[in-house]
Design a protein around this motif. Structure first.
Motif, short mmCIF file in Angstrom:
data_model
loop_
_atom_site.label_atom_id
_atom_site.label_comp_id
_atom_site.label_asym_id
_atom_site.label_seq_id
_atom_site.Cartn_x
_atom_site.Cartn_y
_atom_site.Cartn_z
N GLU A 516 19.78 76.56 16.68
CA GLU A 516 20.11 76.11 15.33
C GLU A 516 21.47 75.43 15.30
N LYS A 517 21.57 74.50 14.39
CA LYS A 517 22.83 73.77 14.15
C LYS A 517 23.24 72.88 15.34
N THR A 518 22.31 72.66 16.26
CA THR A 518 22.62 71.82 17.41
C THR A 518 21.51 70.79 17.57
N VAL A 519 21.86 69.55 17.84
CA VAL A 519 20.85 68.52 18.12
C VAL A 519 21.15 67.89 19.47
N PHE A 520 20.10 67.36 20.10
CA PHE A 520 20.23 66.79 21.44
C PHE A 520 19.56 65.43 21.51
N THR A 521 20.23 64.46 22.10
CA THR A 521 19.58 63.19 22.38
C THR A 521 20.21 62.53 23.61
N THR A 522 19.75 61.32 23.95
CA THR A 522 20.08 60.73 25.25
C THR A 522 20.70 59.34 25.13
N PHE A 523 21.06 58.75 26.28
CA PHE A 523 21.61 57.39 26.28
C PHE A 523 20.69 56.40 26.98
N HIS A 524 19.37 56.69 26.98
CA HIS A 524 18.44 55.80 27.69
C HIS A 524 18.09 54.54 26.91
N PHE A 525 18.29 54.53 25.60
CA PHE A 525 17.73 53.47 24.76
C PHE A 525 18.84 52.72 24.03
N TRP A 526 18.91 51.41 24.23
CA TRP A 526 19.99 50.67 23.59
C TRP A 526 19.86 50.66 22.09
N GLU A 527 18.59 50.70 21.57
CA GLU A 527 18.42 50.62 20.12
C GLU A 527 18.88 51.89 19.43
N ALA A 528 19.07 52.95 20.21
CA ALA A 528 19.56 54.21 19.63
C ALA A 528 20.36 54.92 20.71
N ASN A 529 21.51 54.36 21.04
CA ASN A 529 22.29 54.87 22.16
C ASN A 529 23.31 55.90 21.69
N VAL A 530 23.17 57.09 22.20
CA VAL A 530 24.01 58.18 21.72
C VAL A 530 25.49 57.94 22.05
N ASN A 531 25.76 57.05 23.00
CA ASN A 531 27.16 56.81 23.34
C ASN A 531 27.90 55.95 22.31
N GLU A 532 27.22 55.60 21.23
CA GLU A 532 27.97 55.04 20.11
C GLU A 532 28.58 56.18 19.30
N LEU A 533 28.12 57.39 19.58
CA LEU A 533 28.53 58.55 18.78
C LEU A 533 29.49 59.47 19.49
N THR A 534 29.45 59.46 20.86
CA THR A 534 30.17 60.49 21.61
C THR A 534 31.68 60.33 21.53
N VAL A 535 32.35 61.40 21.92
CA VAL A 535 33.81 61.49 21.85
C VAL A 535 34.41 60.93 23.12
N LYS A 536 35.51 60.17 23.02
CA LYS A 536 36.06 59.65 24.26
C LYS A 536 37.23 60.47 24.81
N ASP A 537 37.49 61.62 24.20
CA ASP A 537 38.51 62.52 24.77
C ASP A 537 38.07 62.94 26.17
N THR A 538 39.03 63.04 27.09
CA THR A 538 38.65 63.33 28.47
C THR A 538 39.40 64.52 29.02
N ASP A 539 38.85 65.04 30.12
CA ASP A 539 39.51 66.10 30.86
C ASP A 539 40.78 65.53 31.49
N PRO A 540 41.92 66.20 31.32
CA PRO A 540 43.17 65.62 31.83
C PRO A 540 43.19 65.46 33.35
N LEU A 541 42.45 66.26 34.08
CA LEU A 541 42.48 66.18 35.55
C LEU A 541 41.41 65.23 36.09
N SER A 542 40.16 65.44 35.65
CA SER A 542 39.07 64.65 36.22
C SER A 542 38.79 63.39 35.41
#
Lengths: 591, 205, 132
Positions: A516-542
């Motif tokens: 509950e309260k969680t949704v999942f999707t992928t970055f396979h499709f340009w017409e609905a690419n989840v990477n327009e939504l994701t956060v660009k904060d990164t791990d400081p080391l990697s």
């Protein structure tokens, strides 16, 4: 980092042969690595036990003896909880720790607060399950941990990886058959690209560019001066372009426009470049922004070798000719280097390149001649000479490759909203984690991302295969039935997913696969690419971006609204360009 | 003679979809609808592909108005050329094992409109058929259609055209799928009866 | 003709035989003696090769002129890139160049690519998408 290297410590067939307990965390092994999942199933039918930690009901979670359904982002809470139980109940291997590890006291203090009750409070995992899992893992003769991007793609991913290693070290599950810490690589040759020095801080063989000794070795081999300063990592490049520091970018065999987080930011950066060269087999979303596009030969159209997730180097062979004037990537780089007047790029075939590598870094690949690789199904590095049989298992006898030869147990602390300063000060260089973007009133759901079994990454290849496309024709977002009822959406309806960075239209799949309260999707499709939504904060080391958590809003939309959004994306990714170029190429234009 | 059917072991199925793609290819190669005739289904109780059980008294056979569905060689077979696309069988099937599917005839297939090559894919209904934009949102997905596209009932045919038997069974990487036929069920029941007898006998005081 | 090779998708590295007729791949067979995949493949292993003969494959170098891609020769395309890279290196230094290597390309190609960035341009700005 804890152990000294960044690769799978053991091999896949050991799972089905020797492992008594398999612990899968943050990996949808059944869909993403089916042939590894097969070894897990075989182990189970031999009587091995399976523990799975995943927020999603993956197919392996369904088969687990214990499924720890933690909320997205709580890996460290769980792992510290497991170690708390193991230490409290004295299930650790004291002798192994004493001989082969440093920092056990720090680790003990770090996990002290993570009691089963506290873990249940934060994650909802029952105390009973946590204790049972800890006993099962620690009590095994040989236990293996498989993990994937569900562990690394957080701003504190390094911390989680360190925690995973901590767990393996304190229970002595390293250096023997059927044990180990196994990151499952998502791409055929990620291991190889890392091994070959496709990283800003190391030469081939993980030899640091800042080390004068290593630099001298390559300067001698390549007969030139080499830069001592580590370079930029992918997520840093966009900012460097905005600051005017990077002016030319060369991309080959990647599609960062689709695969980088918060991609609007990245697209703007590409548009500011003075020169963008893209070398690929299709006119990808990235290639459409390029100044020059070079046609590359694809898989089965070239000779060479891949290194799989077990460090197994295997020969790939040419079966067909590339289409038209497409050329292999190595030929293109050599031709370009020669055009720029450089020496040392006069290779006639891939074997000459490989032999140069073998000479420069003999300690890892010296013994792997093409002739030998042709005889066997791959050899695991290190393989220093031709008599050497390769190294399926790393760290045999607890000999780690850290400077001290011992594993460094790291204190790792985590709380979703941040760990108190006082607590952090109690430790020497602890790794500390918190979630970059938590749900709030407006963006009430947690969005997590990943792949599906039938498509691959940005879909450039798999969406052009009829059978694969018929199995997975369209983007889907998994929504829990409880949430669907509240939102009044049905399976097959379209919704708009909105985060602070963008929005996409996606079809709903109502399923128990997500909590509950969680949704999942992928970055396979340009017409609905989840990477327009994701956060660009990164791990400081990697510098791994936090692909796995973002706060998202869900609204039901009509089919017509969904179509309008698709059309908007078509403009954004300039899909008409591919049509134009194909028409142009089909005129039979040949040089 | 008992019916024959393919069924999966949910303890072995890893949900990798290999069977579905194999099914698409296998049927495309012989000129039948390129659509998977089994669907991997994920539930909390387990994951497995669901396909036709080739029922002996099949409701799809009973409702078909043009006798396009018949019982042949201990299995239920659809003649795709006789089917008129009324979709009654799909509604009647208790397993959800029949899907209406159709590709556009070449005359109507302009570049860029057929979904596989669409430059801008259209949002679609759960069923692979869909109508002109917006129009079908009110229709039950099974009844949705598209001008010029003839839909036919698509279901598992046990790869009857292939001597080697069902292709999904061969391609499954964990060997979760099997073809149940002949004396298999009787053999299995015998085994279960022995199990039950042992269980009961060893628990008798 | 059968060619023994390795699957181009995930990191498992399953062995497979590519079946070739007249310079076309007509199918894929699992390699039964592979230690990991042992005669089985998954969905992408069996059917993932189809993109190779897609009509949208790039077959010639392209240079963008006035917003449109124009087919060109290798000589011209490489000459153009070499010139621009030399100019940019002279004006802004080697670190104004960055290269994204590929986790899909072979070891040999990645080796040559990083050697190009480090030895020809003189920068360590080289990375690839291991993080996703």
């Amino acid at each position: 980092m804890t152990l000294g290297g960044g690769a799978m410590t053991n091999t896949i067939p050991e799972i089905s042969q020797y492992s008594d307990v398999v612990f899968i965390i943050g990996s949808n092994t059944g869909e993403c690595h089916p042939l590894i999942a097969k070894h897990v199933i075989q182990a189970q039918s031999r009587g091995a036990k399976l523990i799975v930690a995943d927020p999603r009901m993956t197919d392996m979670a369904n088969k687990a003896d214990i499924w720890l359904r933690l909320p997205v982002g709580h890996n460290i809470t769980l792992l510290n909880g497991l170690m708390h139980v193991i230490i409290k109940e004295k299930l650790y291997k004291a002798e192994f720790i004493q001989e082969h590890a440093d920092g056990f006291d720090d680790l003990t203090r770090a996990v002290e607060d993570y009691t089963p009750a506290y873990v249940e409070d934060l994650t909802g995992i029952s105390q009973q399950d946590l204790i049972a899992a800890a006993r099962l893992y620690a009590g095994a003769g040989a236990a293996v941990i498989l993990y994937c991007m569900g562990v690394t793609q957080f701003t504190y991913g390094t911390g989680t990886v360190a925690s995973v290693s901590n767990l393996a070290v304190i229970t002595g599950n390293l250096g023997r058959p059927g044990t180990g810490v196994c990151p499952l690589r998502g791409q055929n040759n990620v291991q190889g690209a890392c091994d070959m020095g496709g990283l800003p801080n190391v030469f081939p063989g993980y030899l640091s560019v800042t080390d004068e000794k290593h630099r001298a070795r390559f300067e001698k081999a390549w007969n030139t001066q080499l830069p001592p300063k580590p370079g930029l990592r992918i997520p840093e490049v966009a900012d460097a372009v905005h600051q005017g520091k990077v002016k030319a970018l060369y991309v080959f065999g990647e599609n960062p426009v689709m695969s980088d987080p918060d991609n609007n930011h990245f697209i703007h950066a590409l548009q500011e470049l003075e020169l963008l060269v893209v070398q690929d087999i299709f006119l990808t979303e990235t290639a459409r922004l390029a100044h020059v596009v070079l046609p590359a030969a694809g898989w089965a159209e070239k000779e060479g070798s891949f290194s799989n997730t077990e460090r197994r180097v295997q020969r790939v062979r040419k079966a067909i000719e590339p289409p038209g004037n497409a050329k292999t990537d190595w030929w293109i780089f050599c031709a370009l280097a020669q055009k720029m007047g450089a020496k040392g790029f006069e290779y006639q075939n891939t074997q000459e390149i490989w032999d140069e590598l073998r000479q420069v870094v003999p300690e890892k690949w010296g013994g792997m001649t093409y002739a030998r690789l042709d005889q066997v199904r791959g050899l695991n590095w290190p393989c220093p000479n031709e008599e050497h049989a390769g190294t399926p298992i790393l760290y045999v006898g607890g000999k780690f490759t850290t400077p001290t030869g011992k594993a460094n147990l790291k204190a790792v602390l985590f709380h979703p909203t941040g760990v108190a300063e006082d607590k952090i000060k109690e430790f020497k260089n602890p790794i500390v984690g918190k979630i970059a973007e938590l749900p709030d009133r407006e963006y009430a759901f947690t969005l997590t991302t990943g792949r599906r079994g039938y498509h691959y990454h940005t879909g450039t290849m798999t969406r052009k295969s009829l059978p694969l496309n018929q199995v997975g024709p369209e983007q889907m977002v998994e929504v829990n039935p409880q949430d669907a009822a509240v939102l009044e959406i049905e399976d097959g309806d379209y919704v708009k997913l909105t985060t602070r960075r963008g929005n996409i239209a996606v079809k709903v799949w109502v399923t128990d696969r997500v909590p509950e309260k969680t949704v999942f999707t992928t970055f396979h499709f340009w017409e609905a690419n989840v990477n327009e939504l994701t956060v660009k904060d990164t791990d400081p080391l990697s510098v791994i971006p936090e692909y796995k958590v973002a706060a998202v809003k869900i609204e039901k939309i009509s089919l017509a609204e969904a179509k309008a959004l698709y059309l908007e994306k078509a403009q954004k990714y300039r899909v008409e360009l591919e049509q134009e170029v194909v028409a142009e190429m089909q005129k039979g234009w040949r040089v | 003679m008992a019916n024959r059917f393919v069924i999966a072991d949910p303890n072995k199925c890893i949900g990798c979809y290999t069977c579905m793609a194999t099914c698409v290819m296998q049927h495309q190669q012989v000129g039948l609808q390129a659509y998977p005739r089994l669907q991997v289904t994920h539930t909390l109780a387990g994951t497995m592909p669901i396909q036709c059980r080739h029922c002996e008294d099949a409701s799809c056979v009973a409702v078909c108005p043009v006798k396009a569905i018949t019982v042949k060689n201990q299995s239920v077979q659809v003649n795709e050329t006789v089917c008129i696309g009324c979709k009654m069988c799909a509604l009647a099937c208790p397993f959800g094992a029949i899907t209406p599917y159709g590709t556009l005839p070449p005359s109507l297939r302009e570049v860029g409109t057929f979904e596989q090559y669409a430059y801008v894919p259209e949002p679609r209904w759960p069923a692979p058929l869909y109508g002109q934009s917006g129009q079908t949102t009110e229709l039950h997905p099974l009844l949705a259609w598209r001008i010029g596209q003839k839909a036919v009932a698509v279901k598992c045919d046990l790869c009857q055209f292939d001597e080697a038997g069902p292709a999904c069974v061969r391609s499954c990487p964990t060997k979760a799928l099997r073809l149940v036929e002949g004396e298999d069920i009787e053999r299995l029941s015998k085994l279960k009866r022995s199990g039950a007898a042992i269980e009961t006998a060893s628990n008798v005081e | 003709m059968k060619v023994l090779t390795v699957c181009p998708y995930c990191g498992t590295g399953c062995g497979l035989n590519v079946l070739v007729e007249n310079n076309r791949i007509v199918g894929v067979e699992a390699d039964s003696s592979h230690p990991v995949s042992g005669g089985e493949l998954c969905i992408k292993g069996y059917f993932g090769y189809k993109h190779l003969e897609d009509s949208r494959r790039l077959t010639t170098p392209l240079i963008k002129k006035n917003g449109k891609f124009v087919p060109t020769s290798w000589d011209e395309a490489l000459g153009f890139i070499a010139q621009r890279l030399t100019d940019i290196k002279q004006q802004s230094g080697p670190d104004a160049f960055a290269l994204f290597a590929s986790a899909r390309a072979t070891n040999e190609e990645n080796y040559v690519a990083q050697k190009f960035a480090r030895a020809v341009i003189g920068t360590n700005n080289i990375d690839h998408c291991a993080r996703l």
